[in-house]
Design a protein around this motif. Structure first.
Motif, mmCIF file in Angstrom:
data_model
loop_
_atom_site.group_PDB
_atom_site.id
_atom_site.type_symbol
_atom_site.label_atom_id
_atom_site.label_comp_id
_atom_site.label_asym_id
_atom_site.label_seq_id
_atom_site.Cartn_x
_atom_site.Cartn_y
_atom_site.Cartn_z
ATOM 1 N N LEU A 1 2.888 10.686 -13.931
ATOM 2 C CA LEU A 1 4.562 10.643 -13.456
ATOM 3 C C LEU A 1 4.418 10.649 -11.974
ATOM 4 N N VAL A 2 3.297 11.210 -11.414
ATOM 5 C CA VAL A 2 3.228 11.622 -10.112
ATOM 6 C C VAL A 2 2.709 9.932 -9.187
ATOM 7 N N LEU A 3 2.060 9.373 -10.079
ATOM 8 C CA LEU A 3 0.978 8.248 -9.747
ATOM 9 C C LEU A 3 1.937 7.089 -9.064
ATOM 10 N N PRO A 4 3.040 6.883 -9.427
ATOM 11 C CA PRO A 4 3.704 5.707 -8.799
ATOM 12 C C PRO A 4 4.259 6.182 -7.167
ATOM 13 N N GLU A 5 4.588 7.358 -7.195
ATOM 14 C CA GLU A 5 5.143 7.645 -5.843
ATOM 15 C C GLU A 5 4.086 7.786 -4.806
ATOM 16 N N ILE A 6 2.718 8.221 -5.279
ATOM 17 C CA ILE A 6 2.057 8.172 -4.396
ATOM 18 C C ILE A 6 1.223 6.882 -4.074
ATOM 19 N N ALA A 7 1.546 5.878 -5.111
ATOM 20 C CA ALA A 7 0.863 4.573 -4.501
ATOM 21 C C ALA A 7 2.000 3.943 -3.554
ATOM 22 N N TRP A 8 3.313 4.325 -3.667
ATOM 23 C CA TRP A 8 4.128 3.859 -2.626
ATOM 24 C C TRP A 8 3.829 4.358 -1.260
ATOM 25 N N ILE A 9 3.837 5.756 -1.150
ATOM 26 C CA ILE A 9 3.418 6.599 -0.144
ATOM 27 C C ILE A 9 2.353 5.921 0.576
ATOM 28 N N PHE B 1 -3.038 15.629 -6.716
ATOM 29 C CA PHE B 1 -3.704 16.586 -7.484
ATOM 30 C C PHE B 1 -2.624 17.890 -7.680
ATOM 31 N N PHE B 2 -1.958 18.111 -6.488
ATOM 32 C CA PHE B 2 -1.030 19.390 -6.593
ATOM 33 C C PHE B 2 0.069 19.133 -7.357
ATOM 34 N N HIS B 3 0.685 17.980 -7.168
ATOM 35 C CA HIS B 3 1.781 17.840 -7.941
ATOM 36 C C HIS B 3 1.428 17.331 -9.213
ATOM 37 N N SER B 4 0.435 16.960 -9.701
ATOM 38 C CA SER B 4 0.083 16.552 -10.910
ATOM 39 C C SER B 4 -0.143 17.833 -11.733
ATOM 40 N N LEU B 5 -1.001 18.580 -11.189
ATOM 41 C CA LEU B 5 -1.301 19.829 -11.842
ATOM 42 C C LEU B 5 -0.020 21.073 -12.067
ATOM 43 N N GLY B 6 0.837 20.712 -11.003
ATOM 44 C CA GLY B 6 2.165 21.658 -11.172
ATOM 45 C C GLY B 6 2.940 20.941 -12.216
ATOM 46 N N ILE B 7 3.286 19.744 -12.332
ATOM 47 C CA ILE B 7 4.012 19.229 -13.378
ATOM 48 C C ILE B 7 3.182 19.482 -14.775
ATOM 49 N N THR B 8 1.853 19.455 -14.730
ATOM 50 C CA THR B 8 0.991 19.807 -15.900
ATOM 51 C C THR B 8 1.386 21.127 -16.445
ATOM 52 N N GLU B 9 1.453 21.987 -15.335
ATOM 53 C CA GLU B 9 1.583 23.502 -15.558
ATOM 54 C C GLU B 9 3.024 23.773 -16.083
#
Length: 319
Positions: free
Chosen positions: A159-167, A107-115
């Motif tokens: 955009l952030v979803l693949p990286e979070i899924a990998w981690i 959520f931090f990175h999703s909202l940051g990219i959206t911003e």
């Protein structure tokens, strides 16, 4: 106490410990009080902007629509991190579960990219308003503003979803101490007990996204400044510059701190500087944004004044 699970011959970490927060009796309270006040101001200031833009007909324009979207995002952006920081400052348990850590990062990175995408849309709006003023009402329609906002949210949350899924698939078998004030990619990946060299490719993709947004906004404002300087009316130049000044300040504050934090490549900072940089865009930028938009903007100041005057009159009538 750190929770561990045994899987085969390995002991897996199921929660992380934030090691940068001091104990309550060693200065934790000194950080807790100003952080709580800052968080209260961020939430109140940004929500006032959202409410005022929705209620005041004079602010029903694309520019203020994007400002209200940005303020709404700031509320979510800070709420993903600051409440956990506050609890870590006063609690003996300065831990976060693995699932909680992944959700915070997402959520931090999703909202940051959206911003960042919304800031790009705001730059496009100012570009059209100043460079093509006659066509502005037909280009920046409410439908287009909604589409740009929806596209920004879609971009940010996908955009952030693949990286979070990998981690989420990585094994963490200790140590579990995060050297940061919130869960972030680099501090968490450094704790994985497997090869994480793939993150270099992911970092390169994020760097391209940041640079692309920065260049799009910077080029828009360069063109805007050229057009403003070519205006014959001094009053027109002053008004155009004052309109763009707040946007430019927020843009520099946001992308400046993000660039220092995420475009470091192989450079490493001390824990102190890592924390200071994180504070600048997790706390300082959201704290300054309501001040910039309200103090630098006469229309917004007038609308906020009308809003509170109406509230006082309603309260007086009820009394």
């Amino acid at each position: 106490m750190t929770r561990l699970e045994t899987l085969g011959n390995q002991t897996m970490v199921t929660e992380f410990l934030f090691s940068v927060f001091p104990p309550l009796h060693q200065g934790g309270l000194l950080f807790f009080i100003p952080l709580l006040l800052a968080y209260g101001f961020i939430i109140t200031g940004n929500l006032v902007i959202v409410i005022v833009v929705q209620l005041d007909m004079a602010l029903h324009t694309p520019m203020y629509f994007f400002i209200s979207v940005l303020s709404f995002l700031e509320v979510g952006y800070t709420t993903t991190t600051i409440p956990k920081m506050l609890s870590s400052l006063v609690s003996e348990q300065k831990t976060i579960s693995l699932a909680g850590c992944l959700l915070q990062m997402y959520f931090f990175h999703s909202l940051g990219i959206t911003e960042g995408c919304v800031l790009t849309a705001m730059a496009i709006d100012r570009y059209v308003a100043i460079c093509s003023p006659l066509r502005y009402p037909t280009i920046m329609t409410p439908k287009l503003c909604t589409q740009l906002t929806a596209g920004s949210c879609l971009c940010g949350f996908l955009l952030v979803l693949p990286e979070i899924a990998w981690i989420a698939t990585l094994p963490f078998c200790g140590p579990n101490r995060i050297q940061q004030i919130f869960c972030d990619f680099t501090p968490v990946l450094s704790l994985a007990c497997t090869d994480t060299s793939l993150v270099v490719i992911v970092d390169a993709i994020h760097a391209v996204e940041i640079v692309a947004s920065f260049l799009a906004i910077a080029l828009s404002y360069i063109r805007i400044i050229v057009v403003i300087l070519g205006m014959s009316s001094a009053e027109g130049r002053r008004k155009a510059f004052s309109t763009c000044a707040a946007h430019l300040a927020v843009f520099l504050l946001f992308f400046g701190s993000v660039a220092v934090m995420y475009l470091r490549f192989s450079a490493t900072y001390s824990v102190f500087w890592d924390t200071a940089i994180a504070v600048s865009f997790v706390i300082l930028a959201p704290f300054l944004n309501p001040i910039i938009y309200s103090l630098r903007n006469k229309d917004m100041k007038d609308a906020i004044r009308r809003f509170f005057c109406r509230r006082r009159r309603v309260g007086g009538v009820r009394g």
